[in-house]
Scaffold this motif. Structure first.
Motif, PDB file in Angstrom:
ATOM      1  N   VAL A 186       0.873  -1.183   0.000  1.00 28.53           N
ATOM      2  CA  VAL A 186       0.000   0.000   0.000  1.00 28.53           C
ATOM      3  C   VAL A 186       0.902   1.223   0.000  1.00 28.53           C
ATOM      4  N   TRP A 187       0.705   2.111  -0.973  1.00 33.14           N
ATOM      5  CA  TRP A 187       1.488   3.343  -1.074  1.00 33.14           C
ATOM      6  C   TRP A 187       0.582   4.482  -0.645  1.00 33.14           C
ATOM      7  N   HIS A 188       0.920   5.138   0.452  1.00 29.77           N
ATOM      8  CA  HIS A 188       0.106   6.229   0.993  1.00 29.77           C
ATOM      9  C   HIS A 188       0.686   7.556   0.532  1.00 29.77           C
ATOM     10  N   LEU A 189      -0.118   8.324  -0.180  1.00 33.70           N
ATOM     11  CA  LEU A 189       0.289   9.653  -0.623  1.00 33.70           C
ATOM     12  C   LEU A 189      -0.592  10.667   0.098  1.00 33.70           C
ATOM     13  N   PRO A 190      -0.029  11.348   1.108  1.00 34.70           N
ATOM     14  CA  PRO A 190      -0.825  12.271   1.916  1.00 34.70           C
ATOM     15  C   PRO A 190      -1.099  13.582   1.171  1.00 34.70           C
ATOM     16  N   GLY A 191      -1.976  14.339   1.739  1.00 27.45           N
ATOM     17  CA  GLY A 191      -2.246  15.674   1.202  1.00 27.45           C
ATOM     18  C   GLY A 191      -3.651  15.813   0.656  1.00 27.45           C
ATOM     19  N   ARG A 192      -3.848  16.888  -0.088  1.00 22.04           N
ATOM     20  CA  ARG A 192      -5.174  17.205  -0.625  1.00 22.04           C
ATOM     21  C   ARG A 192      -5.199  17.294  -2.142  1.00 22.04           C
ATOM     22  N   SER A 193      -4.126  16.886  -2.782  1.00 23.94           N
ATOM     23  CA  SER A 193      -4.081  16.968  -4.240  1.00 23.94           C
ATOM     24  C   SER A 193      -4.968  15.886  -4.848  1.00 23.94           C
ATOM     25  N   SER A 194      -5.138  15.972  -6.142  1.00 22.86           N
ATOM     26  CA  SER A 194      -5.955  14.971  -6.838  1.00 22.86           C
ATOM     27  C   SER A 194      -5.316  13.585  -6.799  1.00 22.86           C
ATOM     28  N   MET A 195      -4.027  13.520  -6.504  1.00 20.68           N
ATOM     29  CA  MET A 195      -3.332  12.231  -6.442  1.00 20.68           C
ATOM     30  C   MET A 195      -3.263  11.672  -5.032  1.00 20.68           C
ATOM     31  N   ALA A 196      -3.620  12.457  -4.025  1.00 19.64           N
ATOM     32  CA  ALA A 196      -3.509  12.028  -2.633  1.00 19.64           C
ATOM     33  C   ALA A 196      -4.541  10.953  -2.327  1.00 19.64           C
ATOM     34  N   THR A 197      -4.056   9.789  -1.997  1.00 16.67           N
ATOM     35  CA  THR A 197      -4.917   8.645  -1.657  1.00 16.67           C
ATOM     36  C   THR A 197      -4.016   7.490  -1.228  1.00 16.67           C
ATOM     37  N   ASP A 198      -4.612   6.372  -0.927  1.00 18.37           N
ATOM     38  CA  ASP A 198      -3.873   5.140  -0.691  1.00 18.37           C
ATOM     39  C   ASP A 198      -3.972   4.290  -1.951  1.00 18.37           C
ATOM     40  N   TYR A 199      -2.842   3.924  -2.495  1.00 13.25           N
ATOM     41  CA  TYR A 199      -2.801   3.054  -3.667  1.00 13.25           C
ATOM     42  C   TYR A 199      -2.681   1.629  -3.154  1.00 13.25           C
ATOM     43  N   GLN A 200      -3.738   0.868  -3.303  1.00  6.91           N
ATOM     44  CA  GLN A 200      -3.846  -0.468  -2.734  1.00  6.91           C
ATOM     45  C   GLN A 200      -3.304  -1.519  -3.696  1.00  6.91           C
ATOM     46  N   GLY A 201      -2.250  -2.198  -3.284  1.00  4.81           N
ATOM     47  CA  GLY A 201      -1.691  -3.286  -4.078  1.00  4.81           C
ATOM     48  C   GLY A 201      -0.550  -2.840  -4.973  1.00  4.81           C
ATOM     49  N   ARG A 202       0.251  -3.816  -5.374  1.00  2.00           N
ATOM     50  CA  ARG A 202       1.414  -3.555  -6.223  1.00  2.00           C
ATOM     51  C   ARG A 202       1.016  -2.924  -7.550  1.00  2.00           C
ATOM     52  N   ASP A 203      -0.027  -3.441  -8.194  1.00  2.00           N
ATOM     53  CA  ASP A 203      -0.421  -2.924  -9.501  1.00  2.00           C
ATOM     54  C   ASP A 203      -0.845  -1.459  -9.429  1.00  2.00           C
ATOM     55  N   ALA A 204      -1.611  -1.103  -8.415  1.00  2.23           N
ATOM     56  CA  ALA A 204      -2.048   0.291  -8.257  1.00  2.23           C
ATOM     57  C   ALA A 204      -0.858   1.190  -7.937  1.00  2.23           C
ATOM     58  N   THR A 205       0.063   0.694  -7.128  1.00  2.00           N
ATOM     59  CA  THR A 205       1.250   1.475  -6.785  1.00  2.00           C
ATOM     60  C   THR A 205       2.108   1.717  -8.013  1.00  2.00           C
ATOM     61  N   LEU A 206       2.348   0.677  -8.801  1.00  3.04           N
ATOM     62  CA  LEU A 206       3.165   0.833  -9.998  1.00  3.04           C
ATOM     63  C   LEU A 206       2.466   1.709 -11.041  1.00  3.04           C
ATOM     64  N   ALA A 207       1.151   1.652 -11.110  1.00  2.00           N
ATOM     65  CA  ALA A 207       0.407   2.540 -12.017  1.00  2.00           C
ATOM     66  C   ALA A 207       0.573   3.990 -11.581  1.00  2.00           C
ATOM     67  N   TYR A 208       0.540   4.241 -10.277  1.00  2.88           N
ATOM     68  CA  TYR A 208       0.785   5.597  -9.770  1.00  2.88           C
ATOM     69  C   TYR A 208       2.187   6.055 -10.152  1.00  2.88           C
ATOM     70  N   PHE A 209       3.184   5.187  -9.963  1.00  5.00           N
ATOM     71  CA  PHE A 209       4.557   5.541 -10.328  1.00  5.00           C
ATOM     72  C   PHE A 209       4.648   5.893 -11.808  1.00  5.00           C
ATOM     73  N   ALA A 210       4.015   5.092 -12.643  1.00  4.23           N
ATOM     74  CA  ALA A 210       4.055   5.351 -14.089  1.00  4.23           C
ATOM     75  C   ALA A 210       3.448   6.713 -14.403  1.00  4.23           C
ATOM     76  N   GLY A 211       2.347   7.039 -13.764  1.00  2.00           N
ATOM     77  CA  GLY A 211       1.706   8.332 -13.985  1.00  2.00           C
ATOM     78  C   GLY A 211       2.526   9.483 -13.466  1.00  2.00           C
ATOM     79  N   SER A 212       3.194   9.296 -12.327  1.00  2.00           N
ATOM     80  CA  SER A 212       3.980  10.388 -11.759  1.00  2.00           C
ATOM     81  C   SER A 212       5.182  10.704 -12.635  1.00  2.00           C
ATOM     82  N   GLY A 213       5.691   9.719 -13.334  1.00  2.00           N
ATOM     83  CA  GLY A 213       6.808   9.959 -14.240  1.00  2.00           C
ATOM     84  C   GLY A 213       6.400  10.717 -15.488  1.00  2.00           C
ATOM     85  N   ARG A 214       5.157  10.568 -15.915  1.00  4.05           N
ATOM     86  CA  ARG A 214       4.675  11.257 -17.112  1.00  4.05           C
ATOM     87  C   ARG A 214       4.229  12.683 -16.830  1.00  4.05           C
TER      88      ARG A 214
END
Length: 74
Positions: A34-62
Motif C-alpha cells: 500500500v502506497w500512501h500519498l498524503p495531502g489534498r491533491s488529486s493524487m492524494a490517496t492510498d494506492y492499494q496493491g502492487r499494480d495500483a502502486t506501480l500505475a501511480y509511479f508510471a503516472g507520476s513519471g509522465r
C-alpha cells in the motif's frame, strides 16, 4: 535481511524507478503493498496493491513531461 542488503535493495528500486524497469519493481514490491500519498491533491490517496502502486509511479513519471527522477540522497 541486514542493513547492507536493505540499502542495496532500495538502491536497486530507485534505479529501477528511474529507468522505468517495471520488471524489477514488480519483483521488489509485494503484491499487497500500500502506497500512501498524503495531502489534498488529486493524487492524494492510498494506492492499494502492487499494480495500483506501480500505475501511480508510471503516472507520476509522465506528469512533469517525463523529467521526474527519484533521488535517494538525503
Amino acid at each position: 535481511m541486514g542493513a547492507d542488503e536493505n540499502v542495496a535493495t532500495m538502491r536497486r528500486a530507485y534505479e529501477a524507478f528511474n529507468t522505468g524497469d517495471i520488471e524489477t519493481l514488480t519483483e521488489l514490491f509485494d503484491e499487497t503493498a500500500v502506497w500512501h500519498l498524503p495531502g489534498r491533491s488529486s493524487m492524494a490517496t492510498d494506492y492499494q496493491g502492487r499494480d495500483a502502486t506501480l500505475a501511480y509511479f508510471a503516472g507520476s513519471g509522465r506528469r512533469p513531461g517525463g523529467t521526474f527522477r527519484a533521488d535517494s540522497r538525503t
